[in-house]
Each structure stands twice: as structure tokens, then as C-alpha cells.
Design an enzyme around this catalytic site. Sequence first.
Site, PDB file in Angstrom:
ATOM      1  N   ARG A 143       0.509  -1.221   0.249  1.00 23.17           N
ATOM      2  CA  ARG A 143       0.356  -0.059   0.213  1.00 23.17           C
ATOM      3  C   ARG A 143       0.892   1.094  -0.291  1.00 23.17           C
ATOM      4  O   ARG A 143       1.153   1.628  -1.229  1.00 23.17           O
ATOM      5  CB  ARG A 143      -1.010   0.207   1.345  1.00 23.17           C
ATOM      6  CG  ARG A 143      -2.290   0.988   1.141  1.00 23.17           C
ATOM      7  CD  ARG A 143      -1.791   2.060   1.431  1.00 23.17           C
ATOM      8  NE  ARG A 143      -1.313   2.480   2.839  1.00 23.17           N
ATOM      9  CZ  ARG A 143      -0.701   3.575   2.857  1.00 23.17           C
ATOM     10  NH1 ARG A 143      -0.661   4.905   2.735  1.00 23.17           N
ATOM     11  NH2 ARG A 143      -0.323   3.521   4.211  1.00 23.17           N
TER      12      ARG A 143
ATOM     13  N   CYS B 283       7.886   8.928   2.821  1.00 15.94           N
ATOM     14  CA  CYS B 283       8.165  10.164   2.384  1.00 15.94           C
ATOM     15  C   CYS B 283       9.230  10.877   1.931  1.00 15.94           C
ATOM     16  O   CYS B 283      10.607  11.092   2.757  1.00 15.94           O
ATOM     17  CB  CYS B 283       7.194  11.284   3.737  1.00 15.94           C
ATOM     18  SG  CYS B 283       7.697  12.666   3.673  1.00 15.94           S
TER      19      CYS B 283
ATOM     20  N   HIS C 206       4.292   3.953  13.522  1.00 15.01           N
ATOM     21  CA  HIS C 206       4.672   3.772  11.815  1.00 15.01           C
ATOM     22  C   HIS C 206       5.549   5.411  11.482  1.00 15.01           C
ATOM     23  O   HIS C 206       5.213   6.685  11.873  1.00 15.01           O
ATOM     24  CB  HIS C 206       2.842   4.285  11.339  1.00 15.01           C
ATOM     25  CG  HIS C 206       3.615   3.957   9.564  1.00 15.01           C
ATOM     26  ND1 HIS C 206       3.290   3.216   9.146  1.00 15.01           N
ATOM     27  CD2 HIS C 206       3.862   5.038   9.004  1.00 15.01           C
ATOM     28  CE1 HIS C 206       3.528   3.312   7.216  1.00 15.01           C
ATOM     29  NE2 HIS C 206       4.000   4.680   7.463  1.00 15.01           N
TER      30      HIS C 206
END
Lengths: 312, 312
Positions: free
Chosen positions: A17, A244, A211
Site C-alpha cells: 500500500r 516520505c 508507523h
Amino acid sequence: MHDNHDIDILISEVGPRDGLQSVKATMPTALKTAWISALAGAGLREIEIGSFVPAKLLPQMADAAQLVAHGRTLPGLFVTALVPNLKGAQAAFEAGVQKITVPVSVSEPHSLANIRKTHAQVIEEVRGVIALRNQHYPHVQVEAGLSTVFGCTIQGVVPADEVIRLALVMAGLGVDEVGLADTVGYANPTQVRQLFSRLRNELGTVAGSAHFHNTRGQGLANVVAALDVGVTTIDASQGGIGGCPYAPGASGNIVTEDLVYLLESMGLRTGIDIDRLVAAREWLQQGLPGEPLYGFIPDAGVGKNFHYAKDL
Amino acid sequence: MHDNHDIDILISEVGPRDGLQSVKATMPTALKTAWISALAGAGLREIEIGSFVPAKLLPQMADAAQLVAHGRTLPGLFVTALVPNLKGAQAAFEAGVQKITVPVSVSEPHSLANIRKTHAQVIEEVRGVIALRNQHYPHVQVEAGLSTVFGCTIQGVVPADEVIRLALVMAGLGVDEVGLADTVGYANPTQVRQLFSRLRNELGTVAGSAHFHNTRGQGLANVVAALDVGVTTIDASQGGIGGCPYAPGASGNIVTEDLVYLLESMGLRTGIDIDRLVAAREWLQQGLPGEPLYGFIPDAGVGKNFHYAKDL
């Protein structure tokens, strides 16, 4: 529910994902299923298999329902997916997921920039998701994935009080788990200890996963801090894809391979065979030709002392 | 002695030694001095400026004495050097170092492979160094840098008992400090906590620095563990040069820039201006054209929350 009495830490693989939605290319479904099978075969117990969003927004995720169906055939695998809203939740439930994660940005400017929703609107969406789950899919878990909890590139500092306030709202709505995400790679170990301690104190067993993004190279350092305060579910992605990735040559997510090494070398059981895990990269390389994969363990190997910590 | 009452953690920059001796090219002396000045100007308090070894063995280190002389002109800088033996110590003392580090491999097979000396021979060498220091250079500090303490590629497991035994021998000989080095990148946070705790319990204030390699990407995770058990001096190298770079694309040493970010974001004062530190890379890039430099912070920046931890 998970049956994870034989492991100490649950690694939740988010590559299919968080990783695949971040790259431009779309990995062919057949290679995705082979990759997911290889990951499950290596011992991963939970895989976030995709995102239930409109295919025109994220064509890379268009096969989420097929992947859920495939994941459900794999023994021992808990199949999760990201859903941004009630419509996505409906589709994920119909596809047969065992858990959904609804992202909720604690930074309201980030939420507005990202999904054009205020906190009030997001809360209503989660309320709807929970109602649907309760009525028709009572066995599916719902996680609120609180994002930007360690700071935000738009808002800057995100006070811990705001994180906890929203976490309590989510718990009040009936989510099973509230996870915390370092969306922009701002977290440091001191902050990680403080925020996860507080989350646990306030929410008890509803306090969820960590996370971390590796934007500033602090991912595994933050994991050590999270372990210190009792976090037992940690997200990671194979090859560090996604996240990111601000820095060229830098992984976005923490790398599953390196995380498994960290945990197992500390004597914390993950249930994962690290050699088979590294071998699973093959599918990702086939599926995303030219896309860089990260991680130290695939190149350096585990060395002669791996699993030594147990005997210290 | 150091005057470091205004910082919490002393970062010992080992790039000019550990880094430059590991690359094939020799950085011109003028660029080395400019680089060292820039590092000191950024606030680094201790720099391992070179290695006193025969120039035919390591031509990259031939200018060590010149660099010591230069380093001694820089206000607030503590100038250290590596010396493999008594002859090197003599040269380093004459050059005007303030501290020397003598590497001592706890793995005897590693010691034999690396410097062709048994433990007994290394101990005699350190005894000679201490005698020389005591007689003629009483103000110079001597550190025993114990290597392969977390395991060895040749010996495999290196028992903690062997590490502590050799550390006690070194303390008995009169060294001022015993540091521990993860030469081959095998350390994990559990082991780091155990070994540094034990070192401190056994040696008190003679327990010294932590030197981690990032071979398996675990460097900063191990730093967090070392901080937990009271380690206050940590080695790092700008751009991560040197160390034991097994993995292509992977830094060998922990990266000073990323370490400063970790510590300062945790609210631990290093005395280092991170922007000036990043700017100092310029000299290294000029001095080692084409050599890859590592680190996340130089690319990702410190973000909006840097120094936030102090106010949490």
C-alpha cells in the site's frame, strides 16, 4: 483476531500500500500477488494490501479487491487495507479485509490540504465507518491511523494534547486500535517515548501501532524508543519503498529487512525468516523495474552473531 | 581535560582518521586543514585528526603531525589521534596531540589478522605507551579503543566476559578511558545496553566512548541504547565515510550530521551548529572528488520541529 502468541513483535508490512501507491509505475497484479505470497511465506503475519480509493486517483491501487481475495487464501495472513472514507470502507469490507485503517491527520491544515476535510468531517466519516462495520461486518477490525502526530510540514509543532484528544475521540467512536504515524519524519526517540506512553495510559489496549518514516534516518532509533514503552506492532515496508522519501538515496519507510534484523538480534521474535524475506525482494524488483530498493541487510547479510542476543 | 560542562554529549569526529584512511585517494593537506577548521568552527570539540602509522602503509595519513599542529591552533578543539603502537605514540606525543587512542581487538584472531599481535603483545605495547606518557607527556590522555567487542567476522561471538577482562587489564595499566567499538557492525541495542552498563559498573569513570559502525543500518538505534545507559561520548564521521562499508550505498560510520540531529532533537546539547556542520561537507567533497557522502539531514533538512523536544 491475530493469533500471535508465538511472537513478541508484530511487523505490519505496508509496502503493497504505502510503497506501491508512492511510485509512478503500476506493478502488475500477477507480480503483486506473487510478492504478497512471498512475504507471507517469509512469515509476515499482517500485510496492508492496498488502498480502497478511486482508480482514477490512484491507478496503482485499482486491484485492491483482487489482492484482498488473494491474501485471504494465504494461511496465517491477516489482510488489512487503507480506506480514506466510508465509500472505501464499504468496498474493503465487501472485498473481505480483516482490518481497515482510516488515516486521520491530527494537523487540521494537513488534513485540509490532503483530503479537504476538517476534523469534524473526518470524525463523521469514522463514525459512519464504525456504524457500517458494527451493523454488517462485526468481525472486521477498524484502526484509526493518526498521522502527523510528531509534527507537520504545514502546521509545524503538533502538541501531544491534540494527538491524545483526537485519539480519545476515535476510541470513543469505537475503533479497535489507534496507531500513531510520523508522516513527515520529524519524530525523535524522546518524543516517541512520551507520546506512546501517554497513548497507552489514556487508551489502554486500544493503543496501537507505530508507523515511522525514515526521512531523516531516525526510523530504527525511534523503533528502539517505541519498544521501550511497550509498542508491539510496528509498520515497515520491504525495501523501504514509499513513505516520505525526501532525501535522494534515502528510504521513506523503515525497511522491513533491517527492522527484522534489529528485533531478532535483540531477541524479540517476529516469526519472520529473514532469508526468505530478502528473497521476496525479487518480486518487487521484477514488478518495479528500475525502482531503487533500500536496506542494509540485503547487502551486508546478517553476520555471524545473528540470534546471539537470546543467549547473552 | 575537556571543558564540556555546557554540553550533554560529546561527539568525537573520526572522519579525518577513520574516514580518510579508508578511501583510496589521499586528500590534500590544505583541504584537510580547511575541513578540520570548518568542523571545529561548527562546534565539534574533539576530532581524531589522523593515524600515526608508517606513510608507506597508509599514505593518506602521512600528514598527521601537520594536522595535529593545525588542530592545536583551533580554539576549543581537543586533538586526538590513533596510534597502533609505541612508535606511533611517540610520534603523536611529539606532534602535540592531547589524546591518543590505541586500538585493542578483543578478538585475538582479529588482532592477529589485523596487526599480527597476540593479546599479550598488545598489552605490552600499551604498557610501553603508558610508561612513555607518564614519564614525558603526563598531560596527554590515553584511551584503549577495544574493538570487535560486539562480535567479529573471524571469531564470531565475542563473549562479554572477554571484553570486560581486557577492559580491566587496560584500566590496570593506567589508561584514562576504555572505549568500545563495533568494528564489524554486529551490535544490537540489547547488547549495547548490557555491555556498556557492565563496563561502567566495572570501570566507573574510565568507561569511555561508543564507536558504532552502520554496516547493518543499526548505528543510531545503538546510539539510543548507549544513551540509555549513560554513555556520553559518541564517535561519528562526517558523511559517514570510513567504518566498515560492506553494503554498497551504505555508510560505514554513523553519520555525524544525522547523529547531531538525533541528539539535539532529543534535547541533548552537543554544542554543534548543524547548518555549519552540513556546510563543512563542502571541503570533504572538494578533497575527495567522486567519493560518496551519506546522511539524511544534508538532503532532508532539519524540518520545522527541530529543537522542539526541549519544550515538550
